[in-house]
Design a protein around this motif. Structure first.
Motif, short mmCIF file in Angstrom:
data_model
loop_
_atom_site.label_atom_id
_atom_site.label_comp_id
_atom_site.label_asym_id
_atom_site.label_seq_id
_atom_site.Cartn_x
_atom_site.Cartn_y
_atom_site.Cartn_z
N ASP A 108 35.06 38.96 38.88
CA ASP A 108 35.62 38.97 37.53
C ASP A 108 36.73 37.93 37.46
O ASP A 108 37.66 37.93 38.27
N VAL A 109 36.65 37.03 36.48
CA VAL A 109 37.51 35.85 36.42
C VAL A 109 38.99 36.23 36.32
O VAL A 109 39.82 35.80 37.11
N VAL A 110 39.33 37.07 35.35
CA VAL A 110 40.71 37.52 35.19
C VAL A 110 40.93 38.82 35.97
O VAL A 110 42.00 39.06 36.52
N GLY A 111 39.91 39.65 36.02
CA GLY A 111 39.99 40.86 36.82
C GLY A 111 40.82 41.96 36.20
O GLY A 111 40.64 42.33 35.04
N THR A 112 41.77 42.47 36.96
CA THR A 112 42.51 43.68 36.58
C THR A 112 43.85 43.39 35.91
O THR A 112 44.59 44.31 35.56
N THR A 113 44.17 42.13 35.71
CA THR A 113 45.51 41.71 35.28
C THR A 113 45.99 42.40 34.01
O THR A 113 47.18 42.73 33.88
N ASP A 114 45.10 42.65 33.06
CA ASP A 114 45.48 43.26 31.79
C ASP A 114 45.30 44.78 31.77
O ASP A 114 45.36 45.39 30.70
N GLY A 115 45.07 45.37 32.91
CA GLY A 115 44.90 46.82 32.97
C GLY A 115 43.46 47.28 32.95
O GLY A 115 43.20 48.48 32.81
N ASP A 116 42.52 46.32 33.09
CA ASP A 116 41.08 46.66 33.10
C ASP A 116 40.65 46.97 34.54
O ASP A 116 40.07 46.12 35.22
N TYR A 117 40.94 48.17 35.00
CA TYR A 117 40.61 48.52 36.39
C TYR A 117 40.09 49.95 36.49
O TYR A 117 40.17 50.74 35.55
N VAL A 118 39.54 50.24 37.66
CA VAL A 118 39.08 51.60 37.99
C VAL A 118 40.22 52.26 38.76
O VAL A 118 40.55 51.83 39.87
N ASN A 119 40.81 53.32 38.20
CA ASN A 119 41.96 53.94 38.86
C ASN A 119 41.54 55.02 39.86
O ASN A 119 42.12 55.14 40.93
#
Length: 245
Positions: A14-25
């Protein structure tokens, strides 16, 4: 000959990845309880197959619980490689959901197919924000801009009762060994072979067909192991001594 599998699964980027809070917690499934691992500075892909695993039974229903990251709306989905071909087909998708708030917890209910391949396979969980023009539904391999992917190990077992069978019907040689072991089974039907150490940890698993096979244990540490073969819903076991080189 079979040995611990070398993964040929695609590794999503993923190019930007988790930077903006788009993650699996968090991910919970049976004995998998991988909690509070997400972060805005976290990786976009993590392979948990060596630390997080669970056993699933054919034709049984399960609940996969996923907690989202801090951005919303994000889409979350998962797959299990039921046929063991190192790919995640559309038919192997467990379901998906889209969040309406940050840090949302939701569940995906699924049933393991009655004809799922018995043995070790992989669960993939993906979550993130889907931009206009990106593939939908969620693709298991596509390099999306936002999001995170996590992989887990799953052991699929027979759904019917397994009975003990005479261990003398299972022969293996040479024993002790430093590398290759020949297995002789009572029939040539499909079978699952597990090698377990004395702490109960599964160190080798594979699916075979035929009355005779070669097992490569050269990567194992010296010690005593239990070779288990399940064939036609019958379990046979033999101790195996692995010598140091």
């Amino acid at each position: 000959t079979f040995m611990p599998a070398i993964s040929e699964y695609c590794t999503p980027f993923d190019v930007v990845g988790t930077t903006d809070g788009d993650y699996v917690n968090s991910v919970t499934l049976s004995t998998i309880a991988n909690l509070n691992t997400g972060a805005v500075d976290g990786p976009s892909y993590t392979d948990y197959t060596t630390t997080e695993s669970t056993t699933l039974v054919r034709d049984a229903e399960y609940s996969l619980v996923i907690e989202s990251g801090t951005y919303s709306p994000d889409t979350y989905t998962a797959w299990i490689d039921y046929d063991g071909d190192d790919e995640f087909e559309a038919s192997e998708n467990l379901g998906e959901f889209t969040t309406t708030e940050a840090s949302e917890t939701s569940q995906i209910i699924f049933t393991v197919p009655a004809d799922a391949a018995v043995g070790v396979t992989r669960l993939r969980v993906r979550g993130g924000y889907l931009l206009k023009g990106e593939p939908t539904p969620y693709d298991p391999c596509h390099p999306y801009v936002y999001g995170e992917t996590e992989d887990y190990e799953v052991l699929v077992q027979f759904g019917t009762a397994v009975s003990e069978a005479p261990n003398a019907d299972l022969a293996l040689w040479p024993n002790p060994t430093t590398g290759l072991v020949t297995l002789s089974l009572p029939t040539d039907g499909p079978a699952m072979v597990n090698v377990v150490d004395m702490q109960g940890r599964l160190v080798i698993a594979g699916n075979i067909r035929g009355a005779r096979h070669t097992l490569d244990v050269s990567a194992l540490a010296a010690g005593t192991y239990l070779v288990q073969v399940i064939q036609e819903n019958q379990l046979r076991s033999q101790r195996l001594e692995v010598l140091g080189r």
